[in-house]
Scaffold this motif. Structure first.
Motif, PDB file in Angstrom:
ATOM      1  N   PRO A 135      91.355 -11.614  36.903  1.00  0.00           N
ATOM      2  CA  PRO A 135      90.009 -11.260  36.440  1.00  0.00           C
ATOM      3  C   PRO A 135      89.288 -12.448  35.795  1.00  0.00           C
ATOM      4  O   PRO A 135      89.912 -13.364  35.256  1.00  0.00           O
ATOM      5  N   ASN A 189      91.613  -6.021  37.379  1.00  0.00           N
ATOM      6  CA  ASN A 189      90.181  -5.675  37.316  1.00  0.00           C
ATOM      7  C   ASN A 189      89.928  -4.246  37.791  1.00  0.00           C
ATOM      8  O   ASN A 189      88.767  -3.845  37.960  1.00  0.00           O
ATOM      9  N   ARG A 243      83.996  -3.914  38.806  1.00  0.00           N
ATOM     10  CA  ARG A 243      85.253  -4.444  39.328  1.00  0.00           C
ATOM     11  C   ARG A 243      85.012  -5.609  40.265  1.00  0.00           C
ATOM     12  O   ARG A 243      85.718  -6.626  40.235  1.00  0.00           O
TER      13      ARG A 243
END
Length: 537
Positions: free
Chosen positions: A267, A27, A299
């Motif tokens: 992620p 991420n 993120r």
């Protein structure tokens, strides 16, 4: 090769210096760059194969149609099968095999996948101004239109709603200028013309309901594999501004609606943005700042963004500085701009004494790349010359029949197929306009009736006066008629003569033949009385 915490990317000859993407660092965003034909598409496909197998949903824009092959397993009889088999052997991949991925196809135009829609309100004035290529003044007028719509409780769902709202603002320009600032009809006209151009590019397909639910992008199949969402972008690329604005909107939606998760073990979604340079072409500073903010902060929502472009210098420094996982395919150095790109790319990698990046970057073979990925401790790995692993899925597009089967059998079903047109700004403003027109017509009719009644009364009075004047004139005419005067004169003379005769005869009867003075007096008296009687008659 790789455990459940990493995705194998590639290695040198014989499996030397294996490169793996840490799922806990996936991420932290990435960049996949290289000239046309150097292997970027295969690299993307291999990474998505690995992410899906690890249970990470993905979204990818398919500009050329090749990435639709992610839906099907590769084949040993395919064109590149021998090349890929040899590459797997060269890098020591003993467990390489063909496999498919769970896929959902999407298309803004609803032709090669499920339609994707959003509402005008969700797009907002900033992104819509970018899409319409408006200047600062026109953007201000558009913002006023959004503000007024929100204040008046008017839903802006599709372009018809926005068009109606702009017309309403133009009609109320004097009122709105006092409250919000200048609203010129010229600016409104320019925005309307831009809307017409957007419609001609098919942009009206993008606005409406049902709007996309983000949870339909983030899911797993029954085997625990991440769903791969493929956007058919070959037609969309004919409208570059619509393409880039749509993807920026999608990133913004993810940023605004996903919860904070910090640094998850893997992620929640990885987003692959092909032809990423289009996002930054002629971009206003305010919008570039927004992109930089989204990339920097998304993120923590568990979303990784991977930009794919031919030249790494197409990405602004403020954004490029956030791209930690890098795969750089061959760059040409034929022009001064190419040479600048080579120098820029060489300085972005963590140095490796055994690799002269500036030299190697122009010598890489197809399917070979310079790779630097974040390590478990978060530090970038030293750059390595790497052969990229072959993908497990098909390299090349699916057939129309295969695509149709996927669309009909995926979990989305018919959820987005039919357009929903509920009451919104256009209908409400139209109804208000009709009510106002009816009220104006009623008021006009009432005023006309009152004017007609007054005119009728005035005409009647004039007629009465005329009749009276006519009657008076007729009376005067009759009074002045010679015949009538003669008759009246004759009547009066006859009356006087009759009175005289009667009086005389009466006197004789009373006083004899000759009455003398008494007879004369009495006779006059009788004549007067009789004359008065006859005259009265």
């Amino acid at each position: 090769m790789a455990d459940t915490t990493t995705i194998f990317i590639g290695a040198g000859d014989g499996g030397a210096n294996p490169q793996a993407l840490e799922l806990r660092r996936a991420n932290r965003h990435g960049l996949i760059a290289g000239a046309t034909g150097t292997g970027k598409t295969v690299t993307i496909q291999g990474i998505i194969d690995g992410l899906s197998q690890a249970g990470v949903p993905c979204f990818v824009s398919d500009v050329k149609g090749d990435l639709s092959g992610l839906a099907m397993a590769g084949s040993p009889t395919a064109k590149n099968a021998d090349i890929f088999a040899q590459r797997a052997k060269d890098i020591g991949m003993t467990d390489w095999s063909y496999s498919d991925n769970p896929v959902q196809f999407w298309d803004l135009f609803g032709e090669q996948g499920h339609p994707i829609r959003t509402t005008v309100s969700e797009m907002g004035p900033l992104l819509l101004s970018r899409l319409l290529d408006l200047n600062d003044v026109q953007e201000g007028v558009l913002t006023i239109a959004f503000t007024v719509a929100d204040k008046d409780g008017l839903l802006l769902l599709d372009l018809d709603d926005l068009q109606a709202m702009l017309v309403n603002c133009a009609e109320r320009a004097d009122e709105l200028t006092t409250t919000y600032g200048n609203v010129s009809k010229q600016s409104v006209g320019t925005i309307q013309r831009s809307l017409l151009q957007l419609r001609s590019q098919g942009g009206d397909h993008f606005f409406g309901e049902p709007a996309l639910a983000l949870e339909d992008f983030i899911g797993l199949d029954d085997k625990g594999r991440g769903i791969v969402n493929i956007l058919a972008a070959d037609k969309l690329m004919q409208s570059p501004r619509l393409y880039s604005t749509f993807l920026l909107w999608l990133l913004s939606e993810l940023f605004e609606h996903l919860p904070e998760v910090g640094d998850p073990d893997k992620p929640k979604l990885c987003f692959f943005f092909d032809e990423a340079h289009l996002l930054f072409d002629d971009i206003p500073k305010a919008l570039e700042d927004k992109i930089e903010q989204v990339v920097r902060l998304i993120r923590s929502k568990g979303v990784g963004i991977y930009f794919i472009t031919q030249n790494p210098i197409d990405i602004p420094d403020t954004v490029a500085g956030q791209l930690n996982n890098r795969v750089q395919h061959k760059l040409n150095a034929f022009t001064p701009r190419d040479q600048a790109a080579v120098k820029a790319a060489a300085t972005t990698f963590r140095a490796n004494p055994g690799v002269d990046v500036a030299t190697v970057i122009t010598e890489l073979k197809v399917g070979e790349a310079l790779v630097s990925l974040l390590q478990p401790d978060g530090a970038p790995s030293p750059v390595q010359r790497t052969l990229i692993k072959p993908p497990s899925s098909r390299v090349g597009p699916v057939t129309p029949q295969e695509r149709a089967t996927w669309i009909q059998t995926d979990a989305i079903g018919t959820k987005y197929d039919a357009v929903v047109d509920r009451e919104s700004a256009e209908e409400i403003l139209k109804a208000k306009g009709e009510e106002a027109a009816a009220a104006a017509a009623e008021a006009a009719a009432k005023t006309a009736a009152e004017k007609q009644a007054a005119a009728d009364a005035k005409a009647a009075a004039a007629q009465a006066k005329a009749d009276a004047q006519a009657a008076a004139a007729q009376a005067r005419a009759e009074a002045n008629n010679p015949w009538n005067r003669a008759v009246r004169s004759a009547t009066a003379s006859a009356t006087r003569s009759a009175g005289t005769v009667i009086a005389r005869e009466a006197t004789k009867a009373v006083f004899g033949k000759s009455g003398g003075m008494a007879g004369g007096v009495i006779g006059g008296l009788v004549r007067g009385v009789l004359g008065g009687l006859f005259k009265g008659r």
